[in-house]
Design an enzyme around this catalytic site. Structure first.
Site, mmCIF file in Angstrom:
data_model
loop_
_atom_site.group_PDB
_atom_site.id
_atom_site.type_symbol
_atom_site.label_atom_id
_atom_site.label_comp_id
_atom_site.label_asym_id
_atom_site.label_seq_id
_atom_site.Cartn_x
_atom_site.Cartn_y
_atom_site.Cartn_z
ATOM 1 N N ASP A 34 -12.248 -43.120 -14.716
ATOM 2 C CA ASP A 34 -12.949 -42.608 -13.544
ATOM 3 C C ASP A 34 -12.763 -41.094 -13.453
ATOM 4 O OD1 ASP A 34 -13.434 -45.197 -13.102
ATOM 5 O OD2 ASP A 34 -12.367 -45.346 -11.183
ATOM 6 N N PHE A 37 -14.993 -39.372 -15.833
ATOM 7 C CA PHE A 37 -16.363 -39.475 -15.327
ATOM 8 C C PHE A 37 -16.602 -38.434 -14.227
ATOM 9 C CE2 PHE A 37 -19.665 -41.035 -12.535
ATOM 10 C CZ PHE A 37 -20.632 -41.513 -13.413
ATOM 11 N N ASP A 38 -15.660 -38.370 -13.285
ATOM 12 C CA ASP A 38 -15.816 -37.420 -12.172
ATOM 13 C C ASP A 38 -15.875 -35.982 -12.667
ATOM 14 O OD1 ASP A 38 -15.923 -39.405 -10.359
ATOM 15 O OD2 ASP A 38 -13.810 -39.281 -9.778
ATOM 16 N N SER A 83 -45.630 -63.878 -2.513
ATOM 17 C CA SER A 83 -44.415 -64.593 -2.138
ATOM 18 C C SER A 83 -44.390 -65.928 -2.873
ATOM 19 C CB SER A 83 -44.333 -64.765 -0.631
ATOM 20 O OG SER A 83 -45.450 -65.476 -0.210
ATOM 21 N N LEU A 84 -43.399 -66.740 -2.578
ATOM 22 C CA LEU A 84 -43.255 -68.013 -3.277
ATOM 23 C C LEU A 84 -43.482 -69.138 -2.292
ATOM 24 C CD1 LEU A 84 -39.927 -67.277 -5.168
ATOM 25 C CD2 LEU A 84 -42.119 -67.763 -6.258
ATOM 26 N N GLU A 113 -33.990 -69.893 -11.860
ATOM 27 C CA GLU A 113 -33.247 -68.683 -11.484
ATOM 28 C C GLU A 113 -32.687 -68.864 -10.087
ATOM 29 O OE1 GLU A 113 -36.071 -65.503 -11.412
ATOM 30 O OE2 GLU A 113 -36.410 -65.603 -13.568
ATOM 31 N N LYS A 115 -32.389 -67.754 -6.175
ATOM 32 C CA LYS A 115 -33.214 -67.056 -5.193
ATOM 33 C C LYS A 115 -32.287 -66.157 -4.383
ATOM 34 C CE LYS A 115 -37.071 -67.650 -2.051
ATOM 35 N NZ LYS A 115 -36.740 -66.556 -1.177
ATOM 36 N N ASP A 117 -30.882 -63.613 -1.788
ATOM 37 C CA ASP A 117 -31.246 -63.411 -0.391
ATOM 38 C C ASP A 117 -31.072 -61.936 -0.035
ATOM 39 O OD1 ASP A 117 -32.110 -64.021 2.090
ATOM 40 O OD2 ASP A 117 -30.257 -64.957 2.773
ATOM 41 N N GLU A 173 -34.541 -57.909 -6.612
ATOM 42 C CA GLU A 173 -34.029 -58.048 -5.253
ATOM 43 C C GLU A 173 -32.820 -57.140 -5.085
ATOM 44 O OE1 GLU A 173 -35.864 -60.239 -3.564
ATOM 45 O OE2 GLU A 173 -34.664 -60.945 -1.860
ATOM 46 N N TYR A 225 -36.084 -59.914 -11.349
ATOM 47 C CA TYR A 225 -36.664 -61.228 -11.613
ATOM 48 C C TYR A 225 -38.090 -61.181 -12.143
ATOM 49 C CZ TYR A 225 -38.268 -60.513 -6.779
ATOM 50 O OH TYR A 225 -38.799 -60.006 -5.634
ATOM 51 N N LYS A 292 -39.811 -71.468 -12.345
ATOM 52 C CA LYS A 292 -41.029 -70.803 -12.817
ATOM 53 C C LYS A 292 -41.479 -71.422 -14.133
ATOM 54 C CE LYS A 292 -39.543 -66.415 -10.818
ATOM 55 N NZ LYS A 292 -38.971 -65.077 -11.046
ATOM 56 N N LYS A 316 -35.290 -74.366 -1.452
ATOM 57 C CA LYS A 316 -34.344 -73.704 -0.549
ATOM 58 C C LYS A 316 -33.204 -74.652 -0.199
ATOM 59 C CE LYS A 316 -36.222 -70.661 2.327
ATOM 60 N NZ LYS A 316 -35.881 -69.312 2.774
ATOM 61 N N CYS A 410 -7.353 -62.499 31.312
ATOM 62 C CA CYS A 410 -6.967 -62.165 29.941
ATOM 63 C C CYS A 410 -5.879 -63.123 29.459
ATOM 64 C CB CYS A 410 -6.464 -60.718 29.886
ATOM 65 S SG CYS A 410 -5.823 -60.275 28.257
ATOM 66 N N CYS A 413 -2.487 -60.962 29.149
ATOM 67 C CA CYS A 413 -1.786 -60.269 30.243
ATOM 68 C C CYS A 413 -2.230 -60.742 31.618
ATOM 69 C CB CYS A 413 -1.970 -58.756 30.112
ATOM 70 S SG CYS A 413 -3.663 -58.237 30.484
ATOM 71 N N CYS A 428 -10.948 -56.976 28.975
ATOM 72 C CA CYS A 428 -9.722 -56.911 29.753
ATOM 73 C C CYS A 428 -9.529 -55.438 30.106
ATOM 74 C CB CYS A 428 -8.539 -57.427 28.936
ATOM 75 S SG CYS A 428 -6.964 -56.987 29.688
ATOM 76 N N CYS A 434 -1.836 -54.278 28.664
ATOM 77 C CA CYS A 434 -2.071 -55.515 27.908
ATOM 78 C C CYS A 434 -1.466 -55.374 26.507
ATOM 79 C CB CYS A 434 -3.578 -55.765 27.823
ATOM 80 S SG CYS A 434 -4.026 -57.224 26.891
#
Ligand code: IVH
Length: 672
Positions: A34, A37-38, A83-84, A113, A115, A117, A173, A225, A292, A316, A410, A413, A428, A434
């Site tokens: 790292d 890289f930096d 869409s599907l 595959e 799906k 979200d 996605e 996808y 598919k 789903k 509460c 307390c 509270c 408290c």
């Protein structure tokens, strides 16, 4: 370094960094540290600031964000984003498969595959270079969110390998990895901010943010996808996905069974069942499986309906749900006094874990569901990470059950709870008495993002409180070695560490100290804004609600909370003691010297080389005088500060947008 040398070094660094990025993020197999890289990235940043006209549009430096997009332009999709069709029933999947087989009367192959979200994205590459990234929108046109998508490390800026069509669109996605989402919510909880409900909406909200550096911090990820091009990439979907993998795109793993070719309905069902079970082990959310038809010619034969292809279907998953008995409701008290009701349930197995507790959010939620102790309730683990109670099985309700009564006092307390108008949560109000709030506030104070006091952890605070040694955060700075040494599990070394950590914390800058003292709704970002605007705690304390609301992005809710904090004598006394202990409660004078607000509200873009100042000096001058620096010219830019050798595209853009172009001496006059 002359311009020719700079160009070749910039090209080399751009290429190498993109390669390291790919090895690290897509392949999970970094080949340099790292630190190395930096260093390369810093070198590139420096060269790009000296020779802005040589910087690549898709430079690796853009991955950290910084471009501000005022409004996302609308773009018409080259290929509509369909869409599907969805189904929750396995019978419909069986029907889909036999329909497909009948229509084509041939051997069929399907690709299964996940799906994902998240949020759909279309990324266009021209001659292998990232050109733009567009949201789905209404399917015909979407929004160009390129600056934000550039910050996602698994999206290649330049494709590698051969046979890359000159024009190409990668569809996929974008999602919020669960570990990152949980970490973000933890941070918000520590800051007393409202938690985000679920990863998908948060990903979507993040992508609509105008400040791409915020998007970069969030750590979104993506899987592709679909591959779209006029030239032929492969004869079937599966091969086209693997091809895109060779080009450097983030594709689902074949060896982890995330994508699979299936020849029969049995194999499809196996895939569905496998992931219905295993999905909870993934570091991202999926809401089903997509099936598919693999062959492109067969896909065309099957065709499309108005909205979706006939060659694909989504199965789903039902949100995992069980019923169990609500045994009791307890209440948690946060460090800001917010009360959260929690359902205690008879233990049940749900989605791979044993659930005993579920979130109930607030009293409205309980009322809406008409929850009663002893009820059989439905518990669901859906988009949200913490299970929630979604309903009551009324057929099983006992005839003598009593309506639920929300706590009046509460649990810690016994103080009478309050609920402010317009707020969902009870509080509270006993913030100075408290114990849970007191300990919670001190635990926040010492935490890593706040005062970062080494040697003291959350348990130490608990212990010190129980021993009666601390009652508020200022007491920490009165602790003596003699008081600590006799305590349980306190070796000489630990005492040394504690005292050393406390001493070191006196150097923590004002903005973090301000965050640490735990004013409700004052998270890290708000603390930074307040510190930079007011410069000292005294100025903040003296500010009216209106003055507070004048600060960028500070609304009434925050302003009122700040006022309320300083109107409380206890808080003022603690702050004064912390001040006497030597903590930073202002921005030091040398940092503020020649600070003015001559450029307040103005945004500058610097381009080219100047006679009397380096670009960094100019940037610092702009900030010192209350102005803002940005990287690219937009409608929001007030001035383009132009030096020698300024890129012609910047000039044209400024001229088109009517942004005033000024010279170094014009600028000097402005701040004189
Ligand atoms: S294919 C023409 N594959 O689901 C078919 N979509 O309802 C285009 N999605 O907007 C979509 N994972 O955002 C496809 N493996 C996957 C997917 C997927 C998630 C989303 C996508 C799309 C929505 C369709």
């Amino acid at each position: 370094m002359n311009k020719t040398e700079a160009k070749s070094r910039i090209d080399q660094l751009t290429h190498d960094l993109e390669e390291h990025n790919f090895q690290y993020y897509v392949k999970s197999n970094p080949t340099i540290s790292d630190f190395e890289f930096d260093n390369l990235l810093k070198e590139l940043e420096k060269l790009e600031s000296e020779f802005p006209e040589l910087a690549h549009v898709n430079s690796p430096t853009k991955r950290v964000g910084g471009d501000i997009t005022k409004k996302f332009p609308t773009v018409i999709h080259d290929y509509p984003m369909l869409s599907l069709s969805n189904s929750y029933s396995k019978e419909e999947i069986i029907e889909f498969e036999s329909r497909a087989r009948k229509l084509t009367e041939a051997d069929m192959e399907y690709v299964c595959e996940l799906k994902y979200d998240g949020v759909a994205i279309g990324i266009k590459y021209v001659n292998g270079e990232f050109m733009r990234a567009v949201t789905r929108g209404d399917g015909t046109k979407g929004e160009d969110i390129s600056a934000n998508v550039r910050t996602i490390r698994t999206v290649p800026m330049k494709l590698r390998g051969s046979d890359i069509p000159s024009e190409l669109e990668i569809r996929g996605e974008i999602f919020f990895p669960l570990d990152r989402f949980l970490a973000l919510n933890k941070q918000r909880e520590e800051a007393g901010e409202q938690l985000y409900a679920n990863p998908r909406n948060t990903a979507s909200g993040t992508l609509k943010n105008q400040d791409s550096s915020l998007v970069a911090e969030r750590g979104l990820d993506t899987y592709l996808y679909g591959v779209y091009s006029q030239s032929k990439v492969a004869t079937n979907h599966y091969d086209s996905v693997l091809k895109a993998g060779e080009w450097g795109c983030h594709i689902p793993s074949v060896s982890d069974n995330m994508i699979k070719r299936c020849k029969s309905i049995e194999e499809i069902m196996d895939f569905i069942n496998y992931w219905d079970e295993k999905r909870h082990e993934l570091n991202f959310e999926i809401d089903g499986v997509v099936i598919k038809v693999n062959d492109f010619i067969q896909q065309e034969d099957l065709g499309y309906t108005a909205k979706s292809p006939r060659w694909a279907i989504a199965y789903k998953f039902k949100a995992a749900e069980v019923t169990t008995v609500l045994e009791s409701v307890t209440y948690q008290v946060g460090r800001t006094g917010a009360i959260t009701p929690v359902a205690n349930l008879a233990a049940v197995h749900l989605a791979g874990t044993t659930v005993k507790r579920a979130s109930l959010h607030n009293s409205d939620q309980i009322e809406k569901l008409d929850l009663r102790i002893g009820d059989h309730v439905y518990v669901e683990k859906g988009g949200e990470i913490i299970p929630k109670v979604t309903g009551v099985d009324l057929s099983k309700r006992a005839s003598d059950s009593q309506p639920f009564e929300y706590a009046m006092h509460c649990p810690e307390c016994d103080t009478l709870l309050v609920r402010k108008e317009g707020e969902a949560q009870h509080y509270c109000p006993n913030d100075s008495g408290c114990p849970t709030q007191i300990v919670g506030r001190m635990q926040h104070f010492i935490s890593r993002r706040a005062m970062d006091i080494e040697g003291i952890g959350a348990e130490t605070i608990d212990q010190l409180y129980k021993e009666g040694l601390i009652r508020d955060m200022a007491d920490l700075y009165d602790l003596k070695a003699e008081q600590l040494l006799p305590l349980d599990r306190m070796a000489e070394k630990s005492v040394e560490n504690i005292l050393f950590g406390l001493e070191a914390s006196k150097q923590i800058p004002f903005e973090r100290t301000l965050f640490a003292i735990g004013i409700r709704y004052v998270g890290e970002t708000v603390a930074k804004k307040l510190a930079r605007h007011f410069h000292s705690i005294e100025n903040i304390k003296a500010a009216t609600t209106e003055e507070l609301m004048n600060v960028d992005e500070i609304g009434e809710r925050i302003a009122l909370s700040v006022r309320e904090f300083f109107d409380n004598e206890n808080n003022v006394a603690i702050v004064n003691r912390l001040k006497s202990a030597g903590l930073q409660f202002e921005i030091p004078a040398d940092q503020l010297a020649d600070q003015t607000n001559k450029l307040e509200g103005l945004t500058f873009v610097i381009s080219g080389v100047f006679d009397r100042h380096s670009r960094d000096e100019l940037k610092a001058l702009i900030e010192k005088n209350g102005g803002k620096n940005t990287g690219s010219v937009s409608a929001k830019t007030s001035y383009l500060l132009a030096g020698e050798g300024m890129g012609p595209s910047k000039r044209t853009k400024a001229e088109n947008l009517g942004v005033q172009i000024i010279s170094e001496s014009d600028f000097e006059q402005m701040i004189d």
